[in-house]
Structure formats: structure tokens, C-alpha cells
Write a protein that holds these residues in place. Structure first.
Motif, mmCIF file in Angstrom:
data_model
loop_
_atom_site.group_PDB
_atom_site.id
_atom_site.type_symbol
_atom_site.label_atom_id
_atom_site.label_comp_id
_atom_site.label_asym_id
_atom_site.label_seq_id
_atom_site.Cartn_x
_atom_site.Cartn_y
_atom_site.Cartn_z
ATOM 1 N N ASN A 94 20.253 9.780 35.244
ATOM 2 C CA ASN A 94 19.228 9.491 35.659
ATOM 3 C C ASN A 94 18.733 7.792 34.768
ATOM 4 O O ASN A 94 17.916 7.343 34.916
ATOM 5 C CB ASN A 94 18.244 10.453 34.216
ATOM 6 N N GLN A 95 19.658 7.332 34.984
ATOM 7 C CA GLN A 95 20.103 5.884 34.044
ATOM 8 C C GLN A 95 21.418 5.466 34.936
ATOM 9 O O GLN A 95 22.468 6.287 35.536
ATOM 10 C CB GLN A 95 20.107 5.750 32.719
ATOM 11 N N THR A 96 21.236 3.775 34.669
ATOM 12 C CA THR A 96 22.246 3.038 35.130
ATOM 13 C C THR A 96 23.093 3.238 34.335
ATOM 14 O O THR A 96 22.936 3.250 33.207
ATOM 15 C CB THR A 96 21.890 1.507 36.311
ATOM 16 N N ASP A 97 24.878 3.467 35.109
ATOM 17 C CA ASP A 97 25.902 3.432 34.101
ATOM 18 C C ASP A 97 25.790 3.987 33.429
ATOM 19 O O ASP A 97 26.480 3.789 31.810
ATOM 20 C CB ASP A 97 25.905 1.424 33.654
ATOM 21 N N MET A 98 25.769 5.748 33.669
ATOM 22 C CA MET A 98 26.481 6.775 32.422
ATOM 23 C C MET A 98 27.185 7.052 32.757
ATOM 24 O O MET A 98 28.022 7.277 33.696
ATOM 25 C CB MET A 98 25.331 7.578 32.793
ATOM 26 N N GLU A 99 28.194 7.240 31.547
ATOM 27 C CA GLU A 99 29.384 7.372 30.959
ATOM 28 C C GLU A 99 29.972 9.230 31.800
ATOM 29 O O GLU A 99 30.651 9.288 31.856
ATOM 30 C CB GLU A 99 30.071 7.367 29.997
ATOM 31 N N ASN A 100 28.666 9.815 31.364
ATOM 32 C CA ASN A 100 29.022 11.506 32.145
ATOM 33 C C ASN A 100 27.358 11.577 32.283
ATOM 34 O O ASN A 100 26.332 11.411 31.882
ATOM 35 C CB ASN A 100 29.493 11.992 30.597
ATOM 36 N N CYS A 101 27.735 12.257 33.705
ATOM 37 C CA CYS A 101 26.907 13.547 34.222
ATOM 38 C C CYS A 101 25.733 14.663 33.057
ATOM 39 O O CYS A 101 26.717 14.565 31.850
ATOM 40 C CB CYS A 101 26.635 13.762 35.408
ATOM 41 N N ILE A 102 24.802 14.584 32.976
ATOM 42 C CA ILE A 102 24.108 15.393 32.420
ATOM 43 C C ILE A 102 23.913 16.706 33.217
ATOM 44 O O ILE A 102 23.309 16.563 34.659
ATOM 45 C CB ILE A 102 22.425 15.369 30.980
ATOM 46 N N ARG A 103 24.050 17.973 32.382
ATOM 47 C CA ARG A 103 24.008 19.437 33.437
ATOM 48 C C ARG A 103 22.343 19.456 33.329
ATOM 49 O O ARG A 103 21.672 19.237 32.131
ATOM 50 C CB ARG A 103 24.483 20.688 32.833
ATOM 51 N N CYS A 104 22.016 20.137 34.224
ATOM 52 C CA CYS A 104 20.175 20.420 34.335
ATOM 53 C C CYS A 104 19.824 21.851 33.635
ATOM 54 O O CYS A 104 20.905 22.936 33.892
ATOM 55 C CB CYS A 104 19.643 21.177 35.940
ATOM 56 N N PRO A 105 18.869 21.840 33.239
ATOM 57 C CA PRO A 105 18.633 23.321 32.551
ATOM 58 C C PRO A 105 18.998 24.826 33.420
ATOM 59 O O PRO A 105 18.581 24.092 34.803
ATOM 60 C CB PRO A 105 17.059 22.545 31.963
ATOM 61 N N LYS A 106 18.822 25.130 33.279
ATOM 62 C CA LYS A 106 19.305 26.677 33.541
ATOM 63 C C LYS A 106 18.589 27.089 35.246
ATOM 64 O O LYS A 106 18.980 27.385 35.846
ATOM 65 C CB LYS A 106 19.314 28.075 32.454
ATOM 66 N N GLU A 107 16.261 26.350 34.790
ATOM 67 C CA GLU A 107 15.875 27.238 35.938
ATOM 68 C C GLU A 107 15.771 26.022 36.489
ATOM 69 O O GLU A 107 14.845 25.934 37.760
ATOM 70 C CB GLU A 107 14.406 27.664 34.958
ATOM 71 N N GLN A 108 16.186 24.842 36.787
ATOM 72 C CA GLN A 108 16.530 23.803 37.594
ATOM 73 C C GLN A 108 17.653 23.510 37.895
ATOM 74 O O GLN A 108 18.194 23.541 37.860
ATOM 75 C CB GLN A 108 16.461 22.241 36.376
ATOM 76 N N TRP A 109 17.285 22.268 39.298
ATOM 77 C CA TRP A 109 18.808 21.973 39.975
ATOM 78 C C TRP A 109 18.889 20.152 40.263
ATOM 79 O O TRP A 109 17.598 20.536 40.418
ATOM 80 C CB TRP A 109 18.440 22.574 41.434
ATOM 81 N N PRO A 110 19.974 19.930 40.484
ATOM 82 C CA PRO A 110 19.643 18.284 41.007
ATOM 83 C C PRO A 110 19.116 18.143 42.264
ATOM 84 O O PRO A 110 19.185 19.198 42.816
ATOM 85 C CB PRO A 110 20.869 18.132 41.517
ATOM 86 N N ASN A 111 17.829 17.600 42.415
ATOM 87 C CA ASN A 111 17.785 16.790 43.529
ATOM 88 C C ASN A 111 18.703 16.453 44.673
ATOM 89 O O ASN A 111 19.673 15.986 43.932
ATOM 90 C CB ASN A 111 16.189 15.989 43.468
ATOM 91 N N GLU A 112 17.999 16.089 45.640
ATOM 92 C CA GLU A 112 19.307 15.057 46.977
ATOM 93 C C GLU A 112 20.205 14.438 45.919
ATOM 94 O O GLU A 112 21.585 14.258 46.669
ATOM 95 C CB GLU A 112 18.492 14.946 48.104
ATOM 96 N N ARG A 113 19.650 12.950 45.519
ATOM 97 C CA ARG A 113 20.101 11.753 44.986
ATOM 98 C C ARG A 113 20.449 12.292 43.671
ATOM 99 O O ARG A 113 21.296 11.258 43.198
ATOM 100 C CB ARG A 113 19.415 10.880 45.042
ATOM 101 N N LYS A 114 20.473 13.377 43.190
ATOM 102 C CA LYS A 114 21.058 13.782 42.181
ATOM 103 C C LYS A 114 20.740 12.673 40.966
ATOM 104 O O LYS A 114 21.499 12.953 39.430
ATOM 105 C CB LYS A 114 22.578 14.021 41.562
ATOM 106 N N ASP A 115 19.574 12.232 40.917
ATOM 107 C CA ASP A 115 19.055 11.510 39.771
ATOM 108 C C ASP A 115 17.937 12.305 38.843
ATOM 109 O O ASP A 115 16.986 11.543 37.563
ATOM 110 C CB ASP A 115 18.388 10.010 39.931
ATOM 111 N N SER A 116 17.761 13.652 38.868
ATOM 112 C CA SER A 116 16.350 14.279 38.636
ATOM 113 C C SER A 116 16.731 15.676 38.749
ATOM 114 O O SER A 116 17.217 15.832 39.786
ATOM 115 C CB SER A 116 15.235 13.979 38.378
#
Length: 599
Positions: free
Chosen positions: A299-321
Motif C-alpha cells: 500500500n506504499q511506493t517502493d515497498m521491499e516486501n508485500c504484506i499479507r492480508c488478514p485472514k478474513e480479507q483479500w487483496p483488491n484487483e490492484r493489490k494495494d488494499s
């Protein structure tokens, strides 16, 4: 400014009147980080001071994640065609220059003559100057550059001190004696002269503590330069503010407006939804951008690692939230759940009807001849088996998860144990009628009940151990994209296999005994009906295993519910429907004379 003068052993009497190079490097580092300039070039003249200062700065840049795109070592009057070609081809838009004033003019001429695109030059305090110091042709090339300089401040009381300072007033001051000698050609006993407004430099005798720098943004407006000042406090509280009258403190980026803040990075930033991937054999500032893996976001620019969504959530199409997952379960609102629930209730009503028929006709020969008590136990367990299916439908909670498999398995075990007890009773009763048989003393009304209790007790023990050691619990399966399948986690797969295996063993024994006893006289047993019912029962559960393993989500639960309903209905239909037919429609056959008829 050289850092070597920090050594108090070699230079015990040296006191700085300007900040050291170390503090200036801190200002430059913070300046680069402030604007996000991580990909910069360096042009350094070939002298000991410039080379030493630039090497120290490069070390600090590396520790702060800033990379040097190129470093040109400039020798006086050298051919600058090749070095300027490096500058032209580089994607670095910011260049740090360590040079003396003469060679710096030479650099500006080379940049102009080779038509190098506009670059932001960062000049250290050794190159500090004003527009009046430069010939007009150089002004354009310096437009937008940042100049780090030692601020000029008026020292209170300095004018009065200098006006009265003389060897006459302070005869024991050797420094003043030499100053007068070299400046005014006076000897210590000379006459006093008035010294006006000679120096207004900021003289500081402190060797430690915060130091103030001016950071000037060199800009041209209608052929007239404008320097926007900003103050940077080294080492500690670095800050930038407009010093123009009437303006409140502002971010230094405003000094570039309306000129856009330059970008100087090795490659474009990775947008949200992507992560940085280091490239082999390249500097850490150079990387590629890779989309976040499934189930993760950035959800930020130039992140070195992606973060996993909480179990009850899922990434949106853009994978930014992260967005809530779609919940899936076999509910009473679902058409499939409604159909299974209605079937469960309907079949339990049918079973209750059969039980009512048997109770109402308990005195008839048919009911009495087929072990009336075991028939009641079997019918009640079949009704409860139908109703157990309702626990499988709806949102899983702790109570329903504990009851699903355990209640079904215990009730089903009682049903299969009743069938097995019926079969054993029939076989033993037939053999007890033979002359000299010792089984006659074992055959009685309590035999069937005792068998059901003993056989069911094994399943009860397994279920109690299951609940104590590894009880089932509500869980969510997130293996499917964008979905959360609400289900009951069995807690222990071994316990589940033991429960089902125990029922399977009892069912297999019932089938084998009934099969071998199927040719016994009809007046003494119902082995043929039991054989057929157990064939249906076993067929359903054998087909259930691959179907259960090949489905997911609510359909897995639906398959299990269907298997329970089908197998229970098979027992009810095969064993009791023919008897109900005789009781209700063929009462003439429901007589002792018919049942004891000759073979």
C-alpha cells in the motif's frame, strides 16, 4: 573544514571558525533523503582534500541507501568529452561536485558546450558564491542548483572590539601583534589605528554541538537570479523554511515551485501493488518491480516486501488494499441448504410415522417376531440421524462444531449396532432351536439391548477422547481466491478416521452375518432385508469417500449430509417399509400362523 583537524592530538591548538566537513556531509545526506534522490553522480577534482571528502560522503551515502551512479575524477585541463558523455547518458539528475572555483568554471563550460541536459548540481560550502561572482554565461547552467554554504551572521560586539583592538590596549596578545604587523606594517609599539567594519563572519570557537547551514536554491527569473534560503540544522533537527519576509515556514519542495522537483532514481518507483526485486550485479538502488503474490498487497511506493492480508480479507484487483472476503457456507438461506434441511425434516417425520405404526401394532405377530425392542431402538436412532443433518447446516459455531461429527457418529453407531444385534439375535435364535444347543440359555430379550450398549460404548469412548484431546472448532478456509469458506475444523484427522472406521467395521460385520444368514427360514429372521439394507448402506459410504475428497467448501458439507440422509433412508426403507406394507395393507399376512408356516 577538513575532518583531519578533528584530531586533537595532532592539532591541539586548532579551533574551527567554520563547521567541519563531517557536518556538511550530514546536511547533504539529509538533503538527498528529503527529496528521495537515491541515484546521484559525483564530479570530484583530483586533489587530496576533495578526494578525501568525497570518499567519506560516498561511505555515508551507501549506509543510507543512496547509490553513486557515476564518479568522475577531474584533472585540470583534461579532455572532458568522455566524462561529459557519461553525465549525458546517466539517468542521475543530481550531481554532487567537489572542486575548487577555477576548475568548477571549467566544469560549467564543459556541461554547456557538450549540451548535457539540465542537472541539479549540489555544491558544498567550498564553492559557495553569489550571482555577482559568476559571469552571465554560467548562470543558466546553475539554474536550480542547491548550494550548501556557511551562513553569514553579524556577531554582536565585534565591531566595537575591532575598533578598539590594538597592541597598545592588549600588549600581551601575540596574535594581535602579528595581525597588526602584517596588516598595517606596525610594530607592537606603534600607534593605535581605527579598524572599521573589517569582518562580519560568523566566528565560532565551539568544536561540538549543532551547526547551522544555509541551503540556497539557485534560480533565475526573467534573467534575474533568486536565491531562496533554507536553514538546515546538521546532525539533529534538520529543517527547511522560507526566509522571505511575510511568509510562514514552508517545505523546501516549495522552493522548486513552479519548477517541478527533479527525480533522481535508478529506475521508476514501484507503485502500490508491486514490490522491489533486487537485480543481480547491480547496486541496491537499482531494482525491478514485481506484482505482489496472491493474498498479499503493498500500500506504499517502493515497498521491499508485500504484506499479507488478514485472514478474513483479500487483496483488491490492484493489490494495494485489502477488501473483505466473500463468505461461503451451507446456510438455511442457500437453496441447497434449504433442500437438504427439508429432506432431513421430511425423512425424520417418515421415521416417526414408522415408529408410531410399530408402537400402535406392537402386539401383532410381525412386530413381536422381529425383536420389538431392537426395532424401537433402531427407529429412534434413524430419526435422530435424520435430524443430525440440521447441525451441519448454518454458520459454524463452537457448539455445532463439537456436536456435528460426534452426535452423528454416536447415533449412527447405535443404528448400525441395532442392525448387527438384530442379525446376531436371529442367527443365535435359529441355532438355539437345534437339539442339544448350548446357545438357548444366551438367547433372551436382554441379548439385543446388551449388544447395542456394548458396541455403542466403544464409539462413545472415542468421541470423548476426541473432544478432550483435539476438539473440532470453527475455522475459515482461505485456499480459494477471494473467498472464506466457513467450516468446522475436525481438530484431529485421526479421530475422525477412527470414528468412521468404527462404524464401517460394524456395518461390514452386519453385512457379512446377514449375508450368510439370508437363507434361514423367513419365519425366524429378517436376514434378507438386513442384507439388502447393508448393501445400500455400504454402497453409499463407499461412493461418499471420493465425492467428499473431490469437493470443497459448502459442497463438501452437502455431500456429507447427503450421504447421511441416503444411508439412513436406505436402512429405514429396506428394513421397515416392507413390514409397514404388511401391517397396513396386508393384515392377513400379519399372523402367527403365516410367520410359522412351513418352509
Amino acid at each position: 573544514m577538513d575532518t583531519m583537524f578533528n584530531n586533537r592530538v595532532l592539532f591541539p591548538a586548532f579551533y574551527r571558525t567554520v563547521p567541519s566537513e563531517f557536518m556538511q556531509q550530514e546536511v547533504i545526506i539529509k538533503l538527498l533523503k528529503h527529496f528521495g534522490w537515491t541515484w546521484v553522480g559525483m564530479i570530484v577534482t583530483d586533489d587530496e582534500i576533495s578526494q578525501g571528502a568525497s570518499e567519506q560522503l560516498r561511505t555515508k551515502m551507501a549506509s543510507n541507501g543512496i547509490c553513486v551512479a557515476f564518479s568522475i575524477r577531474l584533472i585540470h585541463k583534461m579532455d572532458l568529452a568522455t566524462p561529459m558523455q557519461i553525465v549525458r547518458n546517466s539517468t542521475a539528475n543530481v550531481i554532487i561536485t567537489y572542486s575548487n572555483t577555477e576548475l568548477f568554471y571549467y566544469i560549467l563550460i564543459a556541461l554547456e558546450m557538450t549540451s548535457v541536459p539540465d542537472k541539479v548540481l549540489i555544491l558544498p560550502a567550498s564553492l559557495a558564491f553569489t550571482a555577482e561572482d559568476l559571469p552571465e554565461p554560467y548562470l543558466k547552467r546553475l539554474n536550480g542548483s542547491l548550494i550548501v554554504s556557511v551562513p553569514r551572521r553579524e556577531i554582536p560586539g565585534l565591531k566595537e572590539y575591532l575598533s578598539n583592538a590594538s597592541p597598545v590596549n592588549t600588549p600581551n596578545n601575540p596574535f594581535l601583534n602579528r595581525l597588526w604587523y602584517f596588516t598595517f606594517s606596525c610594530y607592537p609599539n606603534g600607534t593605535k589605528k581605527n579598524i572599521r567594519n573589517i569582518c562580519e563572519e560568523d566566528i565560532s570557537l565551539r568544536t561540538v554541538g549543532p551547526t547551522i547551514y544555509d541551503v540556497d536554491n539557485f534560480r533565475l527569473t526573467f534573467s534575474v537570479y533568486a536565491a531562496v534560503h533554507a536553514v538546515a540544522q546538521a546532525l539533529h533537527n534538520l529543517y527547511f523554511s522560507d526566509l522571505e519576509p511575510g511568509k510562514s515556514p514552508n517545505n523546501l519542495k516549495k522552493t522548486f515551485s513552479p519548477w517541478q522537483t527533479p527525480i533522481s532514481v535508478c529506475n521508476p518507483s514501484c507503485l502500490p501493488g508491486y514490490r522491489k526485486v533486487p537485480e543481480r550485479e547491480k547496486q541496491v538502488c537499482c531494482y525491478s518491480c514485481s506484482p505482489c503474490p496472491e493474498g498479499e498487497i503493498s500500500n506504499q511506493t517502493d515497498m521491499e516486501n508485500c504484506i499479507r492480508c488478514p485472514k478474513e480479507q483479500w487483496p483488491n484487483e490492484r493489490k494495494d488494499s485489502c477488501i473483505p472476503r466473500t463468505l461461503e457456507l451451507l446456510s438455511f438461506e442457500d437453496p441447497l441448504g434449504v433442500a437438504l434441511a427439508c429432506s432431513s425434516v421430511l425423512l425424520s417425520v417418515v421415521g416417526a410415522g414408522v415408529l408410531w405404526i410399530f408402537i400402535k401394532n406392537h402386539h401383532t405377530a410381525l412386530v413381536r417376531a422381529n425383536n420389538r425392542d431392537l426395532s424401537y431402538v433402531l427407529l429412534i436412532s434413524l430419526i435422530l440421524s435424520f435430524l443430525c443433518c440440521l447441525i451441519f447446516i448454518g454458520r459454524p459455531v463452537k457448539v455445532t462444531c463439537l456436536l456435528r461429527q460426534t452426535s452423528f457418529s454416536i447415533v449412527f453407531t447405535i443404528a448400525v449396532s441395532s442392525v448387527l444385534a438384530k442379525t446376531i439375535t436371529v442367527v443365535m435364535a435359529f441355532n438355539a432351536t437345534k437339539p442339544g444347543s448350548q446357545l438357548r440359555k444366551w438367547v433372551g430379550p436382554r441379548l439385543g439391548s446388551s449388544l447395542v450398549i456394548v458396541l455403542s460404548l466403544g464409539e462413545v469412548i472415542i468421541c470423548i477422547a476426541w473432544i478432550i484431546l483435539a476438539p473440532p472448532f470453527p475455522d475459515g478456509d482461505t485456499s480459494q481466491m477471494g473467498k472464506m469458506i466457513l467450516q468446522c475444523n475436525d481438530g484431529s484427522a485421526i479421530a475422525l478416521y477412527l470414528v468412521i472406521g468404527y462404524i464401517g467395521v460394524l456395518a461390514l460385520l452386519s453385512f457379512l452375518l446377514a449375508f450368510f444368514a439370508r437363507r434361514l427360514p423367513d419365519s425366524f429372521n429378517e436376514a434378507q432385508l438386513i442384507t439388502f439394507s447393508m448393501m445400500v448402506f455400504c454402497s453409499v459410504w463407499v461412493a461418499f469417500i471420493p465425492a467428499y475428497l473431490s469437493t470443497k467448501g459448502k459442497y463438501m458439507v452437502a455431500v456429507e449430509v447427503f450421504a447421511i440422509l441416503a444411508s439412513t433412508a436406505g436402512l429405514l426403507g429396506c428394513i421397515f417399509i416392507p413390514k409397514c406394507y404388511i401391517i397396513l395393507l396386508r393384515s392377513d399376512l400379519n399372523k402367527k400362523e403365516f410367520l410359522v408356516g412351513k418352509k
